[in-house]
Design an enzyme around this catalytic site. Structure first.
Site, PDB file in Angstrom:
ATOM      1  CG  HIS A   1      -5.651  -2.490   0.170  1.00 32.69           C
ATOM      2  ND1 HIS A   1      -4.894  -2.126  -0.926  1.00 32.69           N
ATOM      3  CD2 HIS A   1      -5.142  -1.791   1.224  1.00 32.69           C
ATOM      4  CE1 HIS A   1      -3.991  -1.229  -0.555  1.00 32.69           C
ATOM      5  NE2 HIS A   1      -4.119  -1.022   0.745  1.00 32.69           N
TER       6      HIS A   1
ATOM      7  CB  SER B   1      -0.945  -0.073   1.206  1.00 34.46           C
ATOM      8  OG  SER B   1      -2.070   0.698   0.949  1.00 34.46           O
TER       9      SER B   1
HETATM   10  C1  GTR Z   1      -5.487   4.447   1.556  1.00 35.94           C
HETATM   11  C2  GTR Z   1      -4.919   5.236   0.427  1.00 35.94           C
HETATM   12  C3  GTR Z   1      -4.103   4.372  -0.473  1.00 35.94           C
HETATM   13  C4  GTR Z   1      -3.246   3.378   0.264  1.00 35.94           C
HETATM   14  C5  GTR Z   1      -3.779   2.949   1.610  1.00 35.94           C
HETATM   15  C6  GTR Z   1      -2.768   2.394   2.604  1.00 35.94           C
HETATM   16  O1  GTR Z   1      -6.286   5.180   2.381  1.00 35.94           O
HETATM   17  O2  GTR Z   1      -5.975   5.804  -0.268  1.00 35.94           O
HETATM   18  O3  GTR Z   1      -3.353   5.162  -1.363  1.00 35.94           O
HETATM   19  O4  GTR Z   1      -1.958   3.828   0.377  1.00 35.94           O
HETATM   20  O5  GTR Z   1      -4.385   3.964   2.284  1.00 35.94           O
HETATM   21  O6  GTR Z   1      -1.615   2.726   2.619  1.00 35.94           O
HETATM   22  O7  GTR Z   1      -3.207   1.603   3.422  1.00 35.94           O
END
Ligand code: GTR
Length: 431
Positions: free
Chosen positions: A412, A271
Site C-alpha cells: 500500500h 488511500s
Molecule cells: C487505513 C484504512 C484505509 C485507508 C488507509 C489510509 O487504515 O483502513 O481505508 O484509507 O488507512 O488512508 O492510509
C-alpha cells in the site's frame, strides 16, 4: 466542587480504561475481514444505466440526468451532502523560489476561506517546471503530513493546523515538526513530474479538515455550522466530503494562475485521499482526469464484494469519514442503492485511473478493478472505451482506455511506478 488530587488521578485512570475498553469493543463489533477470494459472494450490482422507472438509458443525451441522480444517491448514503452555500475564496502568494537544482519553480500560497460563521486558512504549494509558458498539465492532490514532507526543501512551510500524534513521525501535541521534512518524498517524485512538463499542486489534508472524529465541528465543517451531520441529519457531509470540497476550492485558486491550463488539471490521491479524489472528481467536472491510488473501501473497491476492509469496519475505525447514514450498510452492503462503480460512472466521459498494489489486499485490488469494469458500459454509451476485460491484468501492466488500471507489485503506497503510469495516461488524454 474541588476534588483531591489522588481521587482525580483514580477517576482519570478509570476514564482512560473505559475509553480503551470501548475502543476495543467497537473494533470487536466489526466482523473479521475476509481476504479469501473463494469466500466472496457478491449480490447483484445496481445497473448504472437503469432509471428509477426501470427503463434503461440507451442514448448518451439522457446520461446527465442519470449522473445527477447517482451523485445525489452517493452523497446522501455515503459521503454526505456538502452545503450549497458558498464560502468566499481569496488567496495570497506568501513565498516563491526555485528548488531541485533550479529545475522546479515553487510558489506557496495561503488560501483564505470565509463564511459568516468562520474562516479557515489552507497552505497551498504549486511546483511547476522552471520554464516559461503554460505547464503541460497539473496534478492536484492532498498530502498526509504537511507540505514540508513532500520534499526536503527548507522553504516548504510547516502546517499550523492539527497533525496526528505518531511515534514514527515524532509528532506529539498534534503540532507539525521539522523532523519529518522530506519524509514523504518517495510519494511525490517532483523532479520526475516536472521533467515531463507537469506541475504538482498540493495542500495538507488536515488544513482542510482534521482527521479525527469531533462530531463534524472543526475544519471546513466550522464554516457551515448549520449544515452539521447529526443523528437527526444523517445524510450531511463527513470528512471525505470536506476534503473533496476543499480540493474544489484549491481548484478555484489554481485555475486563476496564469501558467496553469484550467482544462488540464487531474485530481489525484492515495488511500483515504484516493477515496477523496474520486468523490472530488465525480462531483466537480472541472477535474479533467481523476486518479485514485489504492483507494479501497469507500474508494474504488466494490462494497458488495465484502473483501478486505468492508463497510462495517471502516465505519467503526473512521466514523467521521462518511455521513452517519452510511452506517446503515454495515454488514448490509446488498441494501446499498448504489455501489462504487456508480461513483466511477459519474466521472464519465472524463478519464479515470484506478491503481492497486498486489500486497494491498485490505483495499481489494480485484474489487478496485471490477468497479472500473462495471462502470465501463457508461463510457461505451458516451462513445468511449473503458476497461477491456472482466479479468484483471497481470501485475505491473497498465490497461484500459478512458478507464485505466494497474496493479503494482508491492504494498500500500504511491510510488514512482504509479506516477509514471499516471503521466503516460495524462500524455494520452491531454495530447
Ligand atoms: C487505513 C484504512 C484505509 C485507508 C488507509 C489510509 O487504515 O483502513 O481505508 O484509507 O488507512 O488512508 O492510509
Amino acid at each position: 466542587m474541588s476534588c483531591p488530587l489522588h481521587e482525580r488521578i483514580i477517576f482519570l485512570g478509570f476514564l482512560t480504561l473505559f475509553a480503551a475498553l470501548s475502543d476495543s469493543v467497537a473494533m470487536c463489533q466489526a466482523p473479521k475481514a475476509n481476504e479469501d477470494e473463494s469466500l466472496v459472494v457478491m449480490s447483484p450490482l445496481p445497473d448504472p444505466l437503469l432509471r428509477v422507472d426501470g427503463t434503461r438509458i440507451t442514448d448518451a443525451k439522457d446520461w446527465p440526468v442519470q449522473r445527477a441522480r447517482w451523485l445525489q444517491i452517493i452523497a446522501e448514503h455515503e459521503y454526505g451532502i456538502a452545503p450549497t452555500e458558498k464560502a468566499a475564496v481569496t488567496w495570497e502568494l506568501v513565498e516563491q523560489g526555485l528548488m531541485n537544482n533550479d529545475k522546479t519553480k515553487r510558489q506557496q500560497f495561503v488560501v483564505h476561506l470565509k463564511t459568516d460563521a468562520a474562516s479557515l486558512d489552507i497552505d497551498f504549494v504549486l511546483l511547476t517546471p522552471n520554464q516559461p509558458g503554460k505547464v503541460r498539465g497539473t496534478f492536484l492532490g492532498l498530502n498526509f503530513q504537511g507540505n514540508h514532507t513532500i520534499d526536503s526543501s527548507p522553504a516548504l512551510r510547516l502546517p499550523k493546523s492539527w497533525v496526528a500524534n505518531d511515534s514514527k513521525t515524532g509528532v506529539t501535541e498534534n503540532r507539525a515538526t521539522e523532523s519529518i521534512r522530506g519524509a514523504q518524498d518517495r510519494r511525490w517524485p517532483i523532479a520526475e513530474i516536472n521533467e515531463r512538463g507537469y506541475a504538482v499542486a498540493t495542500a495538507y489534508y488536515g488544513d482542510i479538515d482534521p482527521d479525527f472524529d469531533d462530531g463534524f465541528k472543526n475544519g471546513v465543517h466550522s464554516l457551515f455550522p448549520l449544515h452539521r451531520a447529526s443523528s437527526e441529519n444523517r445524510e450531511r457531509w463527513g470528512t471525505i466530503a470536506g476534503w473533496a470540497w476543499g480540493l474544489s476550492r484549491l481548484m478555484d485558486v489554481l485555475i486563476q494562475q496564469p501558467n496553469i491550463d484550467p482544462d488540464k488539471v487531474a485530481v489525484i490521491g492515495h488511500s483515504r485521499l484516493g477515496k477523496t479524489s474520486l468523490w472530488a472528481g465525480a462531483s466537480d467536472p472541472r477535474f479533467s482526469i481523476v486518479i485514485a491510488n489504492n483507494s479501497g473501501c469507500g474508494g474504488a473497491a466494490l462494497e458488495r464484494r465484502n473483501f478486505g476492509e468492508a463497510v462495517a469496519r471502516i465505519n467503526t475505525s473512521f466514523p467521521h469519514w462518511f455521513c452517519p447514514k452510511f452506517q446503515d450498510y454495515n454488514q448490509n452492503e446488498s441494501a446499498m442503492p448504489f455501489d462504487q462503480h456508480t461513483l466511477l460512472a459519474c466521472i464519465a466521459p472524463r478519464p479515470v485511473y484506478i491503481a492497486s498494489a498486489t500486497k494491498d489486499l485490505w483495499a481489494d485490488p480485484k474489487g478496485e478493478y471490477l468497479s472500473g469494469w462495471y462502470a465501463s458500459p457508461v463510457y461505451q454509451l458516451l462513445g468511449y472505451n473503458g476497461l477491456p476485460s472482466e479479468v484483471p491484468p497481470a501485475s505491473d501492466i497498465s490497461v484500459g482506455d478512458r478507464v485505466g488500471y494497474h496493479n503494482r507489485t508491492g504494498t500500500h503506497d504511491i510510488l514512482s511506478f504509479d506516477w509514471q503510469q499516471y503521466m503516460n495516461f495524462a500524455d494520452r488524454h491531454w495530447k
